[in-house]
Write a protein that holds these residues in place. Structure first.
Motif, PDB file in Angstrom:
ATOM      1  N   ASP A  22       0.979  -1.118   0.010  1.00 31.81           N
ATOM      2  CA  ASP A  22      -0.114   0.025   0.015  1.00 31.81           C
ATOM      3  C   ASP A  22       0.817   1.235  -0.018  1.00 31.81           C
ATOM      4  O   ASP A  22       0.327   2.352  -0.209  1.00 31.81           O
ATOM      5  CB  ASP A  22      -0.961   0.017   1.322  1.00 31.81           C
ATOM      6  CG  ASP A  22      -1.834  -1.223   1.363  1.00 31.81           C
ATOM      7  OD1 ASP A  22      -2.305  -1.604   0.191  1.00 31.81           O
ATOM      8  OD2 ASP A  22      -2.385  -1.605   2.334  1.00 31.81           O
ATOM      9  N   ASP A  23       2.169   1.108   0.328  1.00 28.17           N
ATOM     10  CA  ASP A  23       2.948   2.387   0.457  1.00 28.17           C
ATOM     11  C   ASP A  23       3.155   2.958  -1.115  1.00 28.17           C
ATOM     12  O   ASP A  23       3.754   4.130  -1.317  1.00 28.17           O
ATOM     13  CB  ASP A  23       4.557   1.999   0.955  1.00 28.17           C
ATOM     14  CG  ASP A  23       4.298   1.624   2.480  1.00 28.17           C
ATOM     15  OD1 ASP A  23       3.031   2.101   2.930  1.00 28.17           O
ATOM     16  OD2 ASP A  23       5.197   0.938   2.858  1.00 28.17           O
ATOM     17  N   PHE A  24       3.094   2.267  -2.360  1.00 32.73           N
ATOM     18  CA  PHE A  24       3.475   2.581  -3.636  1.00 32.73           C
ATOM     19  C   PHE A  24       2.124   3.244  -4.359  1.00 32.73           C
ATOM     20  O   PHE A  24       1.096   2.956  -4.225  1.00 32.73           O
ATOM     21  CB  PHE A  24       4.079   1.391  -4.487  1.00 32.73           C
ATOM     22  CG  PHE A  24       5.184   0.566  -3.737  1.00 32.73           C
ATOM     23  CD1 PHE A  24       6.416   1.288  -3.987  1.00 32.73           C
ATOM     24  CD2 PHE A  24       4.880  -0.433  -3.216  1.00 32.73           C
ATOM     25  CE1 PHE A  24       7.519   0.438  -3.198  1.00 32.73           C
ATOM     26  CE2 PHE A  24       6.089  -1.327  -2.725  1.00 32.73           C
ATOM     27  CZ  PHE A  24       7.221  -0.626  -2.582  1.00 32.73           C
ATOM     28  N   ASN A  25       2.437   4.278  -5.147  1.00 36.52           N
ATOM     29  CA  ASN A  25       1.678   4.925  -6.214  1.00 36.52           C
ATOM     30  C   ASN A  25       2.214   4.707  -7.418  1.00 36.52           C
ATOM     31  O   ASN A  25       3.271   5.236  -7.667  1.00 36.52           O
ATOM     32  CB  ASN A  25       1.567   6.427  -5.985  1.00 36.52           C
ATOM     33  CG  ASN A  25       0.912   6.712  -4.339  1.00 36.52           C
ATOM     34  OD1 ASN A  25      -0.001   6.097  -3.977  1.00 36.52           O
ATOM     35  ND2 ASN A  25       1.717   7.410  -3.861  1.00 36.52           N
ATOM     36  N   VAL A  47       6.519   6.082 -10.674  1.00 34.17           N
ATOM     37  CA  VAL A  47       6.416   5.185  -9.565  1.00 34.17           C
ATOM     38  C   VAL A  47       7.084   5.883  -8.413  1.00 34.17           C
ATOM     39  O   VAL A  47       7.944   6.423  -8.316  1.00 34.17           O
ATOM     40  CB  VAL A  47       7.197   3.929  -9.720  1.00 34.17           C
ATOM     41  CG1 VAL A  47       6.949   2.960  -8.705  1.00 34.17           C
ATOM     42  CG2 VAL A  47       6.732   3.165 -10.920  1.00 34.17           C
ATOM     43  N   SER A  48       6.321   5.880  -7.277  1.00 36.36           N
ATOM     44  CA  SER A  48       6.341   6.841  -6.259  1.00 36.36           C
ATOM     45  C   SER A  48       6.098   6.388  -4.840  1.00 36.36           C
ATOM     46  O   SER A  48       5.172   5.305  -4.725  1.00 36.36           O
ATOM     47  CB  SER A  48       5.996   8.049  -6.441  1.00 36.36           C
ATOM     48  OG  SER A  48       4.645   8.151  -6.291  1.00 36.36           O
ATOM     49  N   SER A  49       6.558   6.738  -3.513  1.00 34.94           N
ATOM     50  CA  SER A  49       6.113   6.348  -2.407  1.00 34.94           C
ATOM     51  C   SER A  49       6.208   7.433  -1.418  1.00 34.94           C
ATOM     52  O   SER A  49       7.357   8.092  -1.610  1.00 34.94           O
ATOM     53  CB  SER A  49       6.781   5.164  -1.920  1.00 34.94           C
ATOM     54  OG  SER A  49       6.501   4.779  -0.577  1.00 34.94           O
ATOM     55  N   GLU A  50       5.747   7.548  -0.116  1.00 32.26           N
ATOM     56  CA  GLU A  50       5.800   8.414   0.666  1.00 32.26           C
ATOM     57  C   GLU A  50       5.334   7.910   1.870  1.00 32.26           C
ATOM     58  O   GLU A  50       4.177   7.476   2.094  1.00 32.26           O
ATOM     59  CB  GLU A  50       4.993   9.753   0.328  1.00 32.26           C
ATOM     60  CG  GLU A  50       5.321  10.790   1.416  1.00 32.26           C
ATOM     61  CD  GLU A  50       4.620  12.117   1.053  1.00 32.26           C
ATOM     62  OE1 GLU A  50       4.772  12.890   1.925  1.00 32.26           O
ATOM     63  OE2 GLU A  50       4.380  12.589  -0.082  1.00 32.26           O
ATOM     64  N   VAL A  51       6.224   7.505   2.865  1.00 33.55           N
ATOM     65  CA  VAL A  51       6.143   6.828   4.009  1.00 33.55           C
ATOM     66  C   VAL A  51       6.284   7.666   5.119  1.00 33.55           C
ATOM     67  O   VAL A  51       7.283   8.094   5.380  1.00 33.55           O
ATOM     68  CB  VAL A  51       6.336   5.340   4.302  1.00 33.55           C
ATOM     69  CG1 VAL A  51       6.286   4.670   5.329  1.00 33.55           C
ATOM     70  CG2 VAL A  51       6.284   4.551   2.967  1.00 33.55           C
ATOM     71  N   LYS A  52       5.305   7.967   6.208  1.00 28.23           N
ATOM     72  CA  LYS A  52       5.587   8.772   7.434  1.00 28.23           C
ATOM     73  C   LYS A  52       5.239   7.638   8.483  1.00 28.23           C
ATOM     74  O   LYS A  52       4.184   7.002   8.563  1.00 28.23           O
ATOM     75  CB  LYS A  52       4.893   9.799   7.443  1.00 28.23           C
ATOM     76  CG  LYS A  52       5.187  10.918   6.378  1.00 28.23           C
ATOM     77  CD  LYS A  52       4.176  12.162   6.400  1.00 28.23           C
ATOM     78  CE  LYS A  52       4.309  12.918   5.426  1.00 28.23           C
ATOM     79  NZ  LYS A  52       3.535  14.206   5.445  1.00 28.23           N
ATOM     80  N   ARG A  53       6.173   7.466   9.430  1.00 26.93           N
ATOM     81  CA  ARG A  53       6.123   6.740  10.636  1.00 26.93           C
ATOM     82  C   ARG A  53       6.262   7.329  11.988  1.00 26.93           C
ATOM     83  O   ARG A  53       7.352   8.097  12.127  1.00 26.93           O
ATOM     84  CB  ARG A  53       6.544   5.244  10.612  1.00 26.93           C
ATOM     85  CG  ARG A  53       6.122   4.618   9.361  1.00 26.93           C
ATOM     86  CD  ARG A  53       6.775   3.169   9.179  1.00 26.93           C
ATOM     87  NE  ARG A  53       6.402   2.312   8.036  1.00 26.93           N
ATOM     88  CZ  ARG A  53       7.243   2.073   7.133  1.00 26.93           C
ATOM     89  NH1 ARG A  53       8.205   2.705   6.901  1.00 26.93           N
ATOM     90  NH2 ARG A  53       6.616   1.425   6.083  1.00 26.93           N
ATOM     91  N   SER A  85      10.169   8.452   4.805  1.00 24.60           N
ATOM     92  CA  SER A  85      11.006   8.202   3.381  1.00 24.60           C
ATOM     93  C   SER A  85      10.195   8.213   2.195  1.00 24.60           C
ATOM     94  O   SER A  85       9.062   7.942   2.246  1.00 24.60           O
ATOM     95  CB  SER A  85      11.404   6.727   3.488  1.00 24.60           C
ATOM     96  OG  SER A  85      10.290   5.851   3.817  1.00 24.60           O
ATOM     97  N   SER A  86      10.657   8.686   1.266  1.00 19.20           N
ATOM     98  CA  SER A  86      10.071   8.893  -0.021  1.00 19.20           C
ATOM     99  C   SER A  86      11.089   8.760  -1.356  1.00 19.20           C
ATOM    100  O   SER A  86      12.202   8.780  -1.199  1.00 19.20           O
ATOM    101  CB  SER A  86       9.332  10.320  -0.129  1.00 19.20           C
ATOM    102  OG  SER A  86      10.102  11.236  -0.155  1.00 19.20           O
TER     103      SER A  86
END
Length: 141
Positions: free
Chosen positions: A58-61, A71-77, A94-95
């Motif tokens: 689910d982290d990928f767009n 292809v991208s991703s943006e994860v905040k935790r 991370s992105s």
């Protein structure tokens, strides 16, 4: 298929490092947080394999717009911990974003993606008219 190419020339890189005011590498290190991609072409199409361990499906767009694949991703935790009178909160961010211009021979409606064991794999099939035609056999008389 075309993609952004990095300049690996030693001298300009050395000069940029010397003249770069960002001595601690904050912004410079953020720019290089891009996953490696293997691109291979087969008779039926192309395969892209991204090395992205630690992510979830689910982290990928993945977007396709006018022959441009993004292809991208943006994860905040966040991680909270409380011990006695001390409260600690740690943030993680991370992105990445990779953009590819696809050839006209790709059938955009049939692109597939799968994520397993830290590898995001995209399959980009070619259109029927772009597939290699079998050679005509010559009949022996």
């Amino acid at each position: 298929m075309s993609l952004v190419k990095r300049n690996n020339v030693f001298f300009p890189s050395l000069m940029n490092d010397i003249l770069n005011p960002d001595w601690f590498g904050g912004m410079e290190n953020m720019r290089h947080n891009v996953p490696a991609v293997n691109i291979s072409e087969h008779d039926a199409g192309f395969e892209l394999e991204f090395a992205v361990p630690g992510f979830k499906r689910d982290d990928f767009n993945i977007e396709l717009d006018n022959e441009v694949l993004t292809v991208s991703s943006e994860v905040k935790r966040t991680k909270d911990s409380k011990e006695d009178k001390i409260t600690r909160r740690e943030f993680s961010y991370s992105s990445f974003k990779r953009v590819f211009t696809l050839p006209e021979t790709i059938d955009g409606g049939k692109i597939n993606a799968a994520y397993e064991a830290g590898i995001l794999k995209l399959t980009l099939p070619k259109k029927e008219e772009a597939l290699p035609k079998p050679k005509r056999l010559i009949e022996i008389k």
